[in-house]
Design a protein around this motif. Structure first.
Motif, short mmCIF file in Angstrom:
data_model
loop_
_atom_site.label_atom_id
_atom_site.label_comp_id
_atom_site.label_asym_id
_atom_site.label_seq_id
_atom_site.Cartn_x
_atom_site.Cartn_y
_atom_site.Cartn_z
N LEU A 245 0.80 -1.23 0.00
CA LEU A 245 0.00 0.00 0.00
C LEU A 245 0.83 1.27 0.00
O LEU A 245 0.34 2.32 -0.42
N PRO B 283 1.30 2.31 -3.37
CA PRO B 283 0.47 1.22 -3.88
C PRO B 283 1.10 0.51 -5.08
O PRO B 283 1.37 1.13 -6.12
N ALA C 207 -7.70 -2.76 -2.35
CA ALA C 207 -7.09 -1.44 -2.51
C ALA C 207 -8.12 -0.32 -2.31
O ALA C 207 -7.82 0.70 -1.69
N VAL D 215 -7.03 3.56 -1.88
CA VAL D 215 -6.10 3.67 -3.00
C VAL D 215 -6.88 3.92 -4.29
O VAL D 215 -7.93 3.32 -4.51
N VAL E 61 -2.98 1.38 -8.62
CA VAL E 61 -1.93 0.47 -8.17
C VAL E 61 -0.91 0.32 -9.30
O VAL E 61 -1.27 0.00 -10.44
#
Length: 163
Positions: free
Chosen positions: A82, A85, A113, A118, A121
């Motif tokens: 994370l 990410p 995620a 997030v 990624v």
């Protein structure tokens, strides 16, 4: 998470698949999956020779395993970092290729995620896997140059949108 997977075109049913958080006890099975991956044969073999997914790695990262309920053997796994990410590892067992396991894992990664807030990624892809990542919505953002002696080839860098 459970899902029924069917092979595209062939009609062969893989059955239900569970995704669960990996534990330290999964380390040997994940290491075997990585080292036996057909995607890393030939010129790519050096990348996984001696590679180890240790219990310490599993405990320090968000590692998730796909498996059939009540069956032995891992169908695939991924590791999500994370900060920042990034998809650190993702492997699908050779015998499970084409059953939708990779897409199932990416769907799970997106949920995981997203829950962590997030929005994208990073994926540094094994060159032959770039097409898969693009097929699940990742966009190429660049190329990571070879870093001998660890990595002897350039690798595509992608961004997988979340949400």
């Amino acid at each position: 998470m459970k899902s029924g997977i069917t092979r595209q075109g062939g009609g062969a049913r893989a059955g239900a698949v569970d995704i669960r958080r990996a534990t330290a006890r999964d380390a040997k099975a994940l290491t075997r999956l990585v080292r036996r991956s057909g995607a890393y044969e030939g010129r790519y073999a050096a990348m996984v020779a001696g590679y180890r997914v240790g219990p310490d790695y599993i405990e320090a990262h968000r590692v998730f395993v796909a498996e059939r309920p009540g069956a032995t053997g891992v169908l695939g796994f991924y590791a999500l970092v994370l900060e920042p990410p990034e998809l650190d590892l993702m492997f699908v067992a050779d015998e499970a290729q084409g059953l939708g396991i990779g897409r199932l894992l990416i769907g799970h990664l997106r949920e995981e995620a997203g829950r962590a807030g997030v929005t994208g990624v990073r994926v540094v892809s094994h060159p032959p896997a770039e097409g898969f990542y693009r097929s699940v919505g990742a966009r190429r953002t660049g190329t990571l140059a070879a870093d001998p002696p660890v990595v002897m080839w350039d690798r595509p860098e992608l961004l997988l949108p979340i949400g």
